[in-house]
Design a protein around this motif. Sequence first.
Motif, PDB file in Angstrom:
ATOM      1  N   SER A  80       0.827  -1.210   0.000  1.00  0.00           N
ATOM      2  CA  SER A  80       0.000   0.000   0.000  1.00  0.00           C
ATOM      3  C   SER A  80       0.856   1.252   0.000  1.00  0.00           C
ATOM      4  N   GLY A  81       2.060   1.165   0.524  1.00  0.00           N
ATOM      5  CA  GLY A  81       3.032   2.250   0.461  1.00  0.00           C
ATOM      6  C   GLY A  81       4.282   1.735  -0.211  1.00  0.00           C
ATOM      7  N   LEU A  82       4.795   2.442  -1.191  1.00  0.00           N
ATOM      8  CA  LEU A  82       5.982   1.997  -1.923  1.00  0.00           C
ATOM      9  C   LEU A  82       7.217   2.702  -1.387  1.00  0.00           C
ATOM     10  N   ILE A  83       8.279   1.942  -1.130  1.00  0.00           N
ATOM     11  CA  ILE A  83       9.519   2.511  -0.616  1.00  0.00           C
ATOM     12  C   ILE A  83      10.640   2.198  -1.600  1.00  0.00           C
ATOM     13  N   PHE A  84      11.311   3.249  -2.086  1.00  0.00           N
ATOM     14  CA  PHE A  84      12.438   3.127  -3.012  1.00  0.00           C
ATOM     15  C   PHE A  84      13.704   3.477  -2.235  1.00  0.00           C
ATOM     16  N   PHE A  85      14.700   2.569  -2.237  1.00  0.00           N
ATOM     17  CA  PHE A  85      15.918   2.756  -1.466  1.00  0.00           C
ATOM     18  C   PHE A  85      17.121   3.083  -2.361  1.00  0.00           C
ATOM     19  N   ASN A  86      18.164   3.612  -1.708  1.00  0.00           N
ATOM     20  CA  ASN A  86      19.489   3.793  -2.311  1.00  0.00           C
ATOM     21  C   ASN A  86      19.491   4.659  -3.566  1.00  0.00           C
ATOM     22  N   VAL A  87      18.718   5.719  -3.554  1.00  0.00           N
ATOM     23  CA  VAL A  87      18.708   6.670  -4.654  1.00  0.00           C
ATOM     24  C   VAL A  87      19.798   7.693  -4.373  1.00  0.00           C
ATOM     25  N   GLU A  88      20.628   8.013  -5.383  1.00  0.00           N
ATOM     26  CA  GLU A  88      21.676   9.016  -5.206  1.00  0.00           C
ATOM     27  C   GLU A  88      21.516  10.132  -6.218  1.00  0.00           C
ATOM     28  N   VAL A  89      21.565  11.366  -5.710  1.00  0.00           N
ATOM     29  CA  VAL A  89      21.505  12.566  -6.542  1.00  0.00           C
ATOM     30  C   VAL A  89      22.779  13.347  -6.260  1.00  0.00           C
ATOM     31  N   ASP A  90      23.555  13.653  -7.301  1.00  0.00           N
ATOM     32  CA  ASP A  90      24.880  14.234  -7.134  1.00  0.00           C
ATOM     33  C   ASP A  90      24.958  15.751  -7.207  1.00  0.00           C
ATOM     34  N   VAL A  91      23.907  16.416  -7.624  1.00  0.00           N
ATOM     35  CA  VAL A  91      23.955  17.861  -7.820  1.00  0.00           C
ATOM     36  C   VAL A  91      22.808  18.520  -7.063  1.00  0.00           C
ATOM     37  N   ALA A  92      23.138  19.589  -6.318  1.00  0.00           N
ATOM     38  CA  ALA A  92      22.104  20.339  -5.613  1.00  0.00           C
ATOM     39  C   ALA A  92      21.114  20.911  -6.613  1.00  0.00           C
ATOM     40  N   GLY A  93      19.840  20.885  -6.253  1.00  0.00           N
ATOM     41  CA  GLY A  93      18.811  21.422  -7.136  1.00  0.00           C
ATOM     42  C   GLY A  93      17.450  20.888  -6.761  1.00  0.00           C
ATOM     43  N   THR A  94      16.456  21.277  -7.544  1.00  0.00           N
ATOM     44  CA  THR A  94      15.090  20.813  -7.338  1.00  0.00           C
ATOM     45  C   THR A  94      14.692  19.964  -8.531  1.00  0.00           C
ATOM     46  N   TYR A  95      14.125  18.811  -8.251  1.00  0.00           N
ATOM     47  CA  TYR A  95      13.781  17.829  -9.276  1.00  0.00           C
ATOM     48  C   TYR A  95      12.306  17.457  -9.161  1.00  0.00           C
ATOM     49  N   THR A  96      11.751  16.901 -10.221  1.00  0.00           N
ATOM     50  CA  THR A  96      10.390  16.386 -10.228  1.00  0.00           C
ATOM     51  C   THR A  96      10.451  14.867 -10.183  1.00  0.00           C
ATOM     52  N   VAL A  97       9.592  14.257  -9.365  1.00  0.00           N
ATOM     53  CA  VAL A  97       9.527  12.798  -9.256  1.00  0.00           C
ATOM     54  C   VAL A  97       8.283  12.326 -10.005  1.00  0.00           C
ATOM     55  N   CYS A  98       8.495  11.458 -11.012  1.00  0.00           N
ATOM     56  CA  CYS A  98       7.419  10.939 -11.857  1.00  0.00           C
ATOM     57  C   CYS A  98       7.194   9.457 -11.560  1.00  0.00           C
ATOM     58  N   PHE A  99       5.973   8.968 -11.748  1.00  0.00           N
ATOM     59  CA  PHE A  99       5.592   7.608 -11.364  1.00  0.00           C
ATOM     60  C   PHE A  99       5.056   6.812 -12.542  1.00  0.00           C
ATOM     61  N   TRP A 100       5.408   5.511 -12.589  1.00  0.00           N
ATOM     62  CA  TRP A 100       4.825   4.534 -13.515  1.00  0.00           C
ATOM     63  C   TRP A 100       4.275   3.390 -12.682  1.00  0.00           C
ATOM     64  N   SER A 101       3.056   2.973 -12.927  1.00  0.00           N
ATOM     65  CA  SER A 101       2.353   1.979 -12.113  1.00  0.00           C
ATOM     66  C   SER A 101       2.868   0.555 -12.267  1.00  0.00           C
ATOM     67  N   GLY A 102       3.657   0.297 -13.280  1.00  0.00           N
ATOM     68  CA  GLY A 102       4.110  -1.066 -13.536  1.00  0.00           C
ATOM     69  C   GLY A 102       3.237  -1.775 -14.554  1.00  0.00           C
TER      70      GLY A 102
END
Length: 119
Positions: free
Chosen positions: A35-57
Amino acid sequence: SARVLIVSMSDICGMPSAVQDVAVSAPPGDPLGVSGLIFFNVEVDVAGTYTVCFWSGQSVGGLGEGDVESYATTLGTLTVSDTTATTTTTTTSAVLYSRRRATSHTSVELSVRGSQGTV
């Protein structure tokens, strides 16, 4: 399995130009949870603001995991700034539905490490 894509803040989820931002050195993989999805070990190397997009599978119209057009649901923004840190971000602004499991996901959580900043 459901997936998320981290794109530039100027990109629109689901558009052909909305590809994984080059600052993402470790993209989100398979999530844990039902019911809740958890994504681990994501790395972002540059300071900034990003958009998070989703695909249902679930493939729709022949589009799947490898097609950026599949990631048309915007989950929210991810902000990376300052010094190295590891953090967890949870979004509940959108209720996501999995056609394959016939269930709604109540939240999506990203465990993100910023190589050049806090998240």
